[in-house]
Design a protein around this motif. Structure first.
Motif, PDB file in Angstrom:
ATOM      1  N   MET A   1       0.840  -1.197   0.000  1.00 21.76           N
ATOM      2  CA  MET A   1       0.000   0.000   0.000  1.00 21.76           C
ATOM      3  C   MET A   1       0.875   1.247   0.000  1.00 21.76           C
ATOM      4  SD  MET A   1      -2.883   1.173   2.795  1.00 21.76           S
ATOM      5  CE  MET A   1      -3.957  -0.190   2.376  1.00 21.76           C
ATOM      6  N   ALA A   2       0.511   2.233  -0.796  1.00 18.97           N
ATOM      7  CA  ALA A   2       1.280   3.472  -0.881  1.00 18.97           C
ATOM      8  C   ALA A   2       1.143   4.258   0.417  1.00 18.97           C
ATOM      9  CB  ALA A   2       0.776   4.315  -2.049  1.00 18.97           C
ATOM     10  N   PRO A   3       2.189   4.982   0.809  1.00 17.49           N
ATOM     11  CA  PRO A   3       2.102   5.773   2.044  1.00 17.49           C
ATOM     12  C   PRO A   3       1.103   6.913   1.889  1.00 17.49           C
ATOM     13  CG  PRO A   3       4.133   6.261   0.862  1.00 17.49           C
ATOM     14  CD  PRO A   3       3.507   5.094   0.175  1.00 17.49           C
ATOM     15  N   ALA A   4       0.534   7.335   3.012  1.00 18.91           N
ATOM     16  CA  ALA A   4      -0.404   8.449   2.991  1.00 18.91           C
ATOM     17  C   ALA A   4       0.331   9.738   2.655  1.00 18.91           C
ATOM     18  CB  ALA A   4      -1.091   8.576   4.350  1.00 18.91           C
ATOM     19  N   SER A   5      -0.395  10.664   2.045  1.00 12.28           N
ATOM     20  CA  SER A   5       0.156  11.975   1.721  1.00 12.28           C
ATOM     21  C   SER A   5      -0.405  13.000   2.699  1.00 12.28           C
ATOM     22  CB  SER A   5      -0.206  12.369   0.287  1.00 12.28           C
ATOM     23  OG  SER A   5       0.159  13.709   0.031  1.00 12.28           O
ATOM     24  N   VAL A   6       0.492  13.636   3.448  1.00  9.81           N
ATOM     25  CA  VAL A   6       0.094  14.645   4.421  1.00  9.81           C
ATOM     26  C   VAL A   6       0.624  15.999   3.958  1.00  9.81           C
ATOM     27  CG1 VAL A   6       0.285  15.434   6.809  1.00  9.81           C
ATOM     28  CG2 VAL A   6       0.062  12.991   6.313  1.00  9.81           C
ATOM     29  N   VAL A   7      -0.272  16.960   3.826  1.00 10.50           N
ATOM     30  CA  VAL A   7       0.100  18.314   3.410  1.00 10.50           C
ATOM     31  C   VAL A   7      -0.145  19.246   4.590  1.00 10.50           C
ATOM     32  CG1 VAL A   7      -0.409  20.222   1.839  1.00 10.50           C
ATOM     33  CG2 VAL A   7      -0.409  17.859   0.993  1.00 10.50           C
ATOM     34  N   ILE A   8       0.874  20.019   4.950  1.00  7.67           N
ATOM     35  CA  ILE A   8       0.802  20.895   6.116  1.00  7.67           C
ATOM     36  C   ILE A   8       0.964  22.340   5.675  1.00  7.67           C
ATOM     37  CG2 ILE A   8       1.812  21.459   8.354  1.00  7.67           C
ATOM     38  CD1 ILE A   8       2.898  18.541   8.409  1.00  7.67           C
ATOM     39  N   LEU A   9      -0.012  23.164   6.001  1.00  8.12           N
ATOM     40  CA  LEU A   9       0.065  24.595   5.710  1.00  8.12           C
ATOM     41  C   LEU A   9       0.624  25.307   6.931  1.00  8.12           C
ATOM     42  CD1 LEU A   9      -3.425  25.114   4.020  1.00  8.12           C
ATOM     43  CD2 LEU A   9      -1.224  24.759   2.893  1.00  8.12           C
ATOM     44  N   GLY A  10       1.859  25.749   6.856  1.00 11.22           N
ATOM     45  CA  GLY A  10       2.498  26.423   7.977  1.00 11.22           C
ATOM     46  C   GLY A  10       3.594  25.576   8.586  1.00 11.22           C
ATOM     47  N   GLY A  11       4.786  26.155   8.673  1.00  7.18           N
ATOM     48  CA  GLY A  11       5.933  25.405   9.187  1.00  7.18           C
ATOM     49  C   GLY A  11       6.397  25.863  10.550  1.00  7.18           C
ATOM     50  N   GLY A  12       5.471  26.364  11.363  1.00  6.40           N
ATOM     51  CA  GLY A  12       5.810  26.786  12.723  1.00  6.40           C
ATOM     52  C   GLY A  12       5.824  25.612  13.684  1.00  6.40           C
ATOM     53  N   THR A  13       5.527  25.895  14.944  1.00  8.47           N
ATOM     54  CA  THR A  13       5.571  24.850  15.976  1.00  8.47           C
ATOM     55  C   THR A  13       4.583  23.727  15.684  1.00  8.47           C
ATOM     56  OG1 THR A  13       6.240  26.486  17.625  1.00  8.47           O
ATOM     57  CG2 THR A  13       5.354  24.408  18.445  1.00  8.47           C
ATOM     58  N   VAL A  14       3.337  24.091  15.370  1.00 14.84           N
ATOM     59  CA  VAL A  14       2.309  23.079  15.094  1.00 14.84           C
ATOM     60  C   VAL A  14       2.664  22.276  13.848  1.00 14.84           C
ATOM     61  CG1 VAL A  14      -0.101  22.746  14.420  1.00 14.84           C
ATOM     62  CG2 VAL A  14       0.467  24.326  16.259  1.00 14.84           C
ATOM     63  N   GLY A  15       3.036  22.983  12.788  1.00 19.16           N
ATOM     64  CA  GLY A  15       3.363  22.299  11.542  1.00 19.16           C
ATOM     65  C   GLY A  15       4.557  21.375  11.665  1.00 19.16           C
ATOM     66  N   THR A  16       5.580  21.825  12.383  1.00 15.91           N
ATOM     67  CA  THR A  16       6.783  21.017  12.568  1.00 15.91           C
ATOM     68  C   THR A  16       6.477  19.745  13.346  1.00 15.91           C
ATOM     69  OG1 THR A  16       8.177  22.990  12.530  1.00 15.91           O
ATOM     70  CG2 THR A  16       9.136  20.998  13.480  1.00 15.91           C
ATOM     71  N   ASN A  17       5.716  19.870  14.424  1.00 15.37           N
ATOM     72  CA  ASN A  17       5.379  18.681  15.219  1.00 15.37           C
ATOM     73  C   ASN A  17       4.426  17.752  14.482  1.00 15.37           C
ATOM     74  OD1 ASN A  17       6.624  18.785  18.089  1.00 15.37           O
ATOM     75  ND2 ASN A  17       6.039  20.893  17.656  1.00 15.37           N
ATOM     76  N   ALA A  18       3.521  18.328  13.685  1.00 16.74           N
ATOM     77  CA  ALA A  18       2.647  17.485  12.859  1.00 16.74           C
ATOM     78  C   ALA A  18       3.476  16.686  11.858  1.00 16.74           C
ATOM     79  CB  ALA A  18       1.620  18.353  12.133  1.00 16.74           C
ATOM     80  N   ALA A  19       4.504  17.329  11.302  1.00 17.95           N
ATOM     81  CA  ALA A  19       5.381  16.644  10.351  1.00 17.95           C
ATOM     82  C   ALA A  19       6.133  15.494  11.026  1.00 17.95           C
ATOM     83  CB  ALA A  19       6.365  17.636   9.737  1.00 17.95           C
ATOM     84  N   LYS A  20       6.606  15.718  12.254  1.00 13.70           N
ATOM     85  CA  LYS A  20       7.315  14.663  12.984  1.00 13.70           C
ATOM     86  C   LYS A  20       6.430  13.436  13.159  1.00 13.70           C
ATOM     87  CE  LYS A  20      10.312  17.681  15.776  1.00 13.70           C
ATOM     88  NZ  LYS A  20      10.581  18.186  17.143  1.00 13.70           N
ATOM     89  N   ILE A  21       5.185  13.683  13.553  1.00 12.31           N
ATOM     90  CA  ILE A  21       4.262  12.564  13.782  1.00 12.31           C
ATOM     91  C   ILE A  21       3.953  11.848  12.466  1.00 12.31           C
ATOM     92  CG2 ILE A  21       1.908  11.959  14.487  1.00 12.31           C
ATOM     93  CD1 ILE A  21       2.139  14.284  16.530  1.00 12.31           C
ATOM     94  N   ALA A  22       3.679  12.632  11.418  1.00  9.67           N
ATOM     95  CA  ALA A  22       3.338  12.035  10.118  1.00  9.67           C
ATOM     96  C   ALA A  22       4.502  11.222   9.562  1.00  9.67           C
ATOM     97  CB  ALA A  22       2.930  13.139   9.138  1.00  9.67           C
ATOM     98  N   LEU A  23       5.709  11.752   9.671  1.00 13.71           N
ATOM     99  CA  LEU A  23       6.884  11.013   9.203  1.00 13.71           C
ATOM    100  C   LEU A  23       7.073   9.734  10.012  1.00 13.71           C
ATOM    101  CD1 LEU A  23       9.432  13.935   8.684  1.00 13.71           C
ATOM    102  CD2 LEU A  23       8.511  12.451   6.895  1.00 13.71           C
TER     103      LEU A  23
END
Length: 204
Positions: A1-23
């Protein structure tokens, strides 16, 4: 199965931590931000594992087409969040995809978002699931209280010791002043309400 695609608008504190979890969950992550230096920093921190893009209308339209999850993480301190995903962009998204707009407390950066509750957290628009629970940290009150207290206690102690004089000594505290003696001293708040703005130093 292909990995999910997560798009984050904003690279601040929330965006950075969301990216960590998604990765950490094996997703492909795209982060859009208006600050090029911030994007360079994120690209370096994540070792090239995220796709950093400048948050132009064209890049947003292109990115949301493949998103399984779109996270709105745009915050303009003291002001309403800009509407980066407009109503007419929504049909570009896949049916069954999900929007989580963390900026909902400031009006949201997705035009179709509205505040929801934990009792009824989601709703559908054009087949896209919207999650707009306001005050998300309230879901984990004990943890969020510790986190907030750890960050704010030094400022509280300064204010308790020196009063308003602390604001003139500490630029970070001065930026937090919103009103004083009936004057609006925060540019974002003044702009959001269409009212006159006064420099904090003048008000004090």
């Amino acid at each position: 199965m292909a990995p999910a695609s997560v798009v984050i608008l904003g690279g601040g504190t929330v965006g950075t931590n969301a990216a960590k979890i998604a990765l950490g969950m094996g997703a492909q992550v795209t982060i859009l931000d208006v600050n090029h230096k911030r994007l360079q920093y994120l690209d370096d921190v994540f070792g090239g594992r995220v796709v950093p893009l400048t948050a132009t209308e064209a890049n947003i339209k292109k990115s949301i087409q493949h998103a399984d999850l779109l996270i709105g993480a745009v915050l303009v301190p003291g002001a309403k969040a800009p509407k980066l995903v407009t109503r007419d962009m929504l049909p570009l998204m896949k049916e069954g995809s999900v929007i989580v707009d963390v900026a909902v407390d400031q009006g949201g950066c997705v035009e179709t978002i509205r505040p929801t509750t934990h009792a009824e957290p989601t709703y559908l628009v054009d087949g896209v699931v919207h999650y707009g629970v306001a005050n998300m940290p309230g879901a984990v009150p004990r943890t969020s209280t510790f986190a907030l207290t750890n960050q704010t206690l030094p400022y509280v102690l300064k204010l308790a010791e020196k009063g308003l004089a602390a604001l003139l000594e500490d630029g970070a505290l001065l930026k937090g002043l919103n009103t004083h003696r009936g004057l609006l001293t925060h540019p974002g708040v003044a702009e959001a309400f269409g009212l006159p703005y006064t420099e904090p130093q003048q008000a004090l």
